[in-house]
Design a protein around this motif. Sequence first.
Motif, short mmCIF file in Angstrom:
data_model
loop_
_atom_site.label_atom_id
_atom_site.label_comp_id
_atom_site.label_asym_id
_atom_site.label_seq_id
_atom_site.Cartn_x
_atom_site.Cartn_y
_atom_site.Cartn_z
N PRO A 76 0.84 -1.19 0.00
CA PRO A 76 0.00 0.00 0.00
C PRO A 76 0.88 1.25 0.00
N ASP A 77 0.34 2.40 -0.39
CA ASP A 77 1.14 3.63 -0.52
C ASP A 77 1.86 4.01 0.76
N ASP A 78 1.20 3.79 1.90
CA ASP A 78 1.80 4.26 3.18
C ASP A 78 2.59 3.16 3.90
N TRP A 79 2.96 2.12 3.14
CA TRP A 79 3.75 1.04 3.74
C TRP A 79 5.22 1.17 3.33
N ARG A 80 6.08 0.44 4.11
CA ARG A 80 7.50 0.33 3.75
C ARG A 80 7.88 -1.15 3.73
N VAL A 81 8.85 -1.50 2.89
CA VAL A 81 9.38 -2.86 2.93
C VAL A 81 10.83 -2.79 3.43
N PHE A 82 11.14 -3.67 4.39
CA PHE A 82 12.46 -3.68 5.02
C PHE A 82 13.25 -4.89 4.51
N ILE A 83 14.41 -4.63 3.92
CA ILE A 83 15.30 -5.71 3.45
C ILE A 83 16.30 -6.00 4.57
N GLU A 84 16.33 -7.25 5.02
CA GLU A 84 17.22 -7.63 6.13
C GLU A 84 18.39 -8.45 5.62
N HIS A 85 19.59 -7.92 5.70
CA HIS A 85 20.78 -8.65 5.24
C HIS A 85 21.33 -9.52 6.38
N LYS A 86 22.14 -10.53 5.97
CA LYS A 86 22.77 -11.43 6.97
C LYS A 86 23.94 -12.11 6.30
N PHE A 87 25.13 -12.11 6.94
CA PHE A 87 26.32 -12.56 6.20
C PHE A 87 26.43 -14.06 6.08
#
Length: 447
Positions: A227-238
């Motif tokens: 939705p327009d007011d959402w964010r997506v968080f990319i979580e990195h891990k080595f």
Amino acid sequence: MPFCGSFCAFLRQVNVMHFEIDDDFIAEQNQNSRAAIDEDYEHLRKQLRRRNVDIEDLVKKAESFRVAVPSWGVGTGGTRFARFPGDGEPRDVYEKLEDCAAVFKLVRSTPAVSLHIPWDKPDDATKLVAFASARGLSFDAMNSNTFQDHPGQKHSYKFGSLTHPDKSVRDQAVAHNIECIEIGKTLGSKAHTVWIADGGNFPGQQHFRHALERYLESMRDIYAALPDDWRVFIEHKFYEPAFYSTVINDWGTSYYCARELGPKAFCLVDLGHHAPNVNIEMIVARLIQFGKLAGFHFNDSKYGDDDLDAGSIKPFQLFLIFNELVDAELSQAAHFNPAYMLDQSHNITDPIESLMMSAVELVRAYVQAHLVDRDALTEAQDNCDPLLALATLKQAFTTDVSPILAIARARAGGAIDPIRTYRQSGYRRHKAEERPTQKGITASGIV
Ligand code: LRH
Ligand code: MN
């Protein structure tokens, strides 16, 4: 405490009544330590006044701090070797919320819970929202799970999910993430965290560039569902569970992908997802400067992704991270709106106690970071005076702000001494009565 003895125990037994720590009991317990905390507070007030710092400003900062708790953090965690479940383990998402509510009642800084799907897939979202808000709780970022195969799933994630060479597996993983977003919309969440275990255990197993291209192709479909007011968080891990290569292995790869995806994509920093001795506070400063800091999964670690209690192993690193965050807050850095969450695995402690203690340590680092004399720090930096710069930070880090934290909790109706009040309440014993352990039955979650 209501006088009902065995009759209440019976009602709890038959699941009619659920024990909760009530506000009067907390206020009663606070009386025991009020005099001492007030004395310490007055002493600290004088100490800080000499630094031209008004202690009341710091109490307001402490009261304003918010961190979400992970639904999977209230159950006992484990390792591939073993899990030692405790008494009164939560058996479903409702009992997990009860325990999250107990943490919130006592420390007052954790009003939001982050759910993991399908572990917490609600049978009735409206009922779940009502249950949560009746306990002052709301829902933070959603978390997808394409690192395990779930009952009834057509394709296995053994060799990957969003980056799997087989398009039908990628489509299945994309559909799962979109389902998480749809569930999140019914719960009032505004963000979706994507951590994937995709990677390889052997050289040659994956084509590094093609795997990342497939990741972006899949994430574009997930991004389009936001939705327009959402964010997506990319979580990195080595590393882990892949032990040779991981597709989203570091902040650089995460940043490139967030830039590629668009303005609603950001980079989430899980403290345990970095090689030992990596300068995480510098990664935080970079992501702030680039306007792509999503927020955090706070925990601590000595070696790998140990998911230990925040501030328990490297409290100075935690302080230095908050030093960057407060510097950004005070200088109104662009796109600075970090989401704070705990992501821990409580293998040998009462999860509620660990979550409370960890939340307290985050508020401590935040308040100490507000104690940094930034004019003195800037002057030392501009004068190339490293020792004075370090001393300026250390003065804040070595200031015991415990009275500020306790007064902030008490003013918000919480406990001056959360651990002692929790133990005095007998909450765990009551939950052990209400939630008789059934062999093998525990709320799904880590291991
Ligand atoms: C991966 C991770 C991720 C969660 C999982 C429970 O290590 O940090 O954030 O999905 O733990
Ligand atoms: Mn995490």
